[in-house]
Design a protein around this motif. Structure first.
Motif, PDB file in Angstrom:
ATOM      1  N   PRO A 290     -27.934 -28.641 -42.682  1.00 32.23           N
ATOM      2  CA  PRO A 290     -26.753 -28.837 -43.804  1.00 32.23           C
ATOM      3  C   PRO A 290     -26.839 -28.083 -45.365  1.00 32.23           C
ATOM      4  O   PRO A 290     -27.996 -27.428 -45.430  1.00 32.23           O
ATOM      5  N   ASP A 294     -23.757 -30.925 -48.914  1.00 33.90           N
ATOM      6  CA  ASP A 294     -23.657 -31.942 -47.851  1.00 33.90           C
ATOM      7  C   ASP A 294     -24.849 -33.237 -48.418  1.00 33.90           C
ATOM      8  O   ASP A 294     -24.394 -34.418 -48.018  1.00 33.90           O
ATOM      9  N   ILE A 295     -26.076 -32.800 -48.863  1.00 32.94           N
ATOM     10  CA  ILE A 295     -26.905 -33.652 -49.333  1.00 32.94           C
ATOM     11  C   ILE A 295     -26.571 -34.307 -50.563  1.00 32.94           C
ATOM     12  O   ILE A 295     -26.418 -35.584 -50.821  1.00 32.94           O
ATOM     13  N   ALA A 297     -23.738 -34.909 -51.530  1.00 32.47           N
ATOM     14  CA  ALA A 297     -22.345 -35.974 -51.447  1.00 32.47           C
ATOM     15  C   ALA A 297     -22.926 -37.176 -51.668  1.00 32.47           C
ATOM     16  O   ALA A 297     -21.941 -38.315 -51.762  1.00 32.47           O
ATOM     17  N   SER A 298     -24.058 -37.587 -51.059  1.00 31.52           N
ATOM     18  CA  SER A 298     -24.446 -39.200 -51.376  1.00 31.52           C
ATOM     19  C   SER A 298     -24.865 -39.682 -52.510  1.00 31.52           C
ATOM     20  O   SER A 298     -25.560 -40.555 -52.801  1.00 31.52           O
TER      21      SER A 298
END
Ligand SMILES: [Zn+2]
Length: 567
Positions: A290, A294-295, A297-298
């Motif tokens: 990723p 991507d990480i 995004a949380s």
């Protein structure tokens, strides 16, 4: 509009500004040493520094509504940055027994059995151990633990994170038996002559063998653990740190991420924490990992500056104390054995290339000389392929620990442009064990701060807490002493001055973390993240010879006092 305007004066401000990483290079720039220009006063409004200088220069800037604090000779340094730590793990471990200070294993077993007697009947005894100072200096086996605590599962984690010791009940609950296969690089189950597990499992992922069996920790407990770590870091003057292997604490990446977000959203996480996902847990070496986004995004965008995601963690080997660091030659105290490579050279290269392509700053754990060689092969491959010359320096790819280096390795590190993230307190903790593992000649090639600084290699100091207690002040003393617990020097000619150690813990660590625009120096425009100390850490050798050192009187983050007080 009201401005919160604060002036600190009448002290000694070590700015770590207008200087370089070594005292010699700093003098060429006109600074006394690597602690930079000295001042007596600093002013800040809200979270930014407005002025640094003498009292005569700065005091006139105070208005009627300003808070003016007389430091009465106390010392202000840039808030410490710790680029390699495990805050969630530290918070989770804070309530656990740590055995290691006893005379021998028998004393440790007595303490463990004592701790077990205070638990609920069905509860696991989860504790930590450090065998390096026991007279017998060996890992506890299932037989040792069964004799002391026969009636409940017992699981001990080695302080390095690179070995576990379990009793028979814990092995049974986890399904670890003669049939359990070793996984190269991840774990090796120690076996007796009949093939039965001895209870000791070594390797960087040894804990994961027990993960499913251990009673789960609730999300609330995990957020509490982050808050507990935050308090401990702030008390040590740390304003920014990192989780240098997000998801390594036996709870998985998602739960760890949620714990940081929950604590930060509640205002219970004061230092910022760079989150470094352990990419090896997220997929095989040849799969595209990723990307940082991507990480991230949380994480709610308003928390991105408190929880930056730009760096990832990879591992080439284990630890010297558990004989899992990967060496070119045999261990001095175990002929025929050279430690464990976490992944073979091709897999490690594929991971580093994939992580670089995905946009990560890659931080790879390498302690033994053979592991450092493997990381350098991978970094040179980054330059030879997609990245091109200068790619490693530009992205600031790091080698974590880089403990055992010969001159040729130092030349390669300098040439490829890697940054080193080193942990001086390791030597104060286990320097004597390193000498036993390596013999005198190789031990003198451990933690070569002086040589790597002289080669112009960017160096950050950090702690890897909770492997060690991790206070930066203790790290400075350890870098200056460069000796093990017995007091015997490991490689005294590789020691730094206290000013150079301060530089590596502030400006050097901020740069290695990509935070040098905000942290690491006391200068106009930088964040008002400061540590106020009771005494000058660069003056003489007070605590480096075992006497008490400077205390952290107060820690400021974004201009707020988050520990102690300025009064
Ligand atoms: Zn670590």
């Amino acid at each position: 509009m009201t401005h919160r305007y604060v002036v600190l004066h009448g002290g000694l401000i070590l700015t770590v500004d207008g200087c370089a990483a070594t005292d010699a290079a700093s003098r060429a720039l006109g600074a006394p040493d690597a602690a930079g220009r000295r001042a007596t006063a600093v002013a800040f409004a809200h979270d930014r520094i407005l002025a640094v200088g003498t009292d005569a220069e700065v005091l006139p800037l105070a208005g009627p509504d300003s808070t003016v604090v007389d430091l009465r000779g106390r010392v202000v340094v840039p808030g410490f940055v710790d680029p390699h730590a495990h805050p969630l793990g530290e918070g989770m471990d804070a309530g656990k027994v740590l055995v290691g200070s006893e005379l021998d294993l028998r004393g440790a077993l007595r303490r463990l059995s004592d701790a077990a007697s205070r638990l609920d009947p069905d509860a696991w005894l989860l504790a930590r151990y450090d065998q390096t100072r026991w007279r017998d200096a060996r890992h506890p086996t299932r037989d040792d633990l069964d004799r002391a605590i026969p009636d409940r599962p017992v699981l001990l984690a080695h302080v390095s994170g690179h070995a576990m010791a379990a009793n028979s009940l814990a092995l049974a609950f986890a399904g670890v038996g003669p049939q359990t296969a070793d996984v190269a690089g991840r774990w090796a189950v120690e076996r007796d002559v009949h093939g039965e597990p001895t209870g000791v499992v070594v390797g960087t992922d040894a804990a994961s063998l027990f993960e499913a069996a251990v009673p789960p920790v609730t999300p609330g407990e995990l957020a509490d653990a982050v808050a507990r770590a935050s308090d401990r870091l702030a008390a040590d003057g740390v304003v920014a740190t990192a989780d240098a292997d997000l998801g390594s604490d036996g709870v998985g990446l998602e739960a760890a991420l949620r714990a940081y977000v929950a604590a930060a959203a509640d205002g219970r996480l004061r230092p910022s924490v760079s989150l470094l996902p352990g990419l090896a847990r997220l997929g095989p070496p040849d799969a595209a990992p990723p990307a940082p986004a991507d990480i991230a995004a949380s994480i709610p965008p308003r928390l991105w500056d408190r929880l930056p995601v730009r760096s990832c963690k990879l591992k080439a080997d284990g630890a010297m104390t558990t004989r899992t660091a990967r060496l070119r030659d045999d261990y001095a105290d175990e002929p025929g054995w050279r430690g464990l490579a976490v992944e073979d050279a091709d897999a490690l290269r594929a991971r580093v290339l994939g992580a670089h392509a995905a946009g990560w700053q890659v931080c790879t754990h390498a302690i033994g000389d053979a592991a450092v060689d493997a990381v350098l092969d991978a970094l040179e491959a980054v330059e030879a392929s997609a990245g091109g010359p200068g790619a490693v320096a530009t992205r600031r790819h790091r080698i974590e620990h880089a403990m055992l280096l010969d001159d040729a390795a130092i030349d390669r590190i300098a040439r490829v442009g890697a940054t080193l993230s080193m942990q001086p307190e390791f030597v104060a903790w286990a320097g004597d064990t390193y000498r036993a593992r390596l013999g005198d000649a190789r031990a003198a090639r451990m933690n070569r701060y002086r040589s790597v600084l002289a080669a112009g290699i960017p160096v950050a100091f950090g702690s890897d807490r909770p492997v060690v207690l991790g206070a930066p002040i203790a790290g400075i003393a350890a870098a200056v002493r460069h000796a093990g617990p017995s007091g015997t020097g490991l490689a005294p000619e590789e020691a730094t001055s206290a000013a150079e150690a301060l530089h590596a813990w502030t400006a050097g660590a901020a740069r290695a973390s990509g935070l040098e625009g905000d942290l690491g120096r006391i200068a106009v425009g930088m964040r008002a993240d400061l540590a106020v100390l009771s005494a000058d850490p660069t003056e003489g050798r007070p605590w480096q010879d075992g006497r008490p050192g400077p205390k952290v009187v107060a820690t400021l983050i974004g201009g707020d006092v988050v520990h102690g007080d300025l009064g």
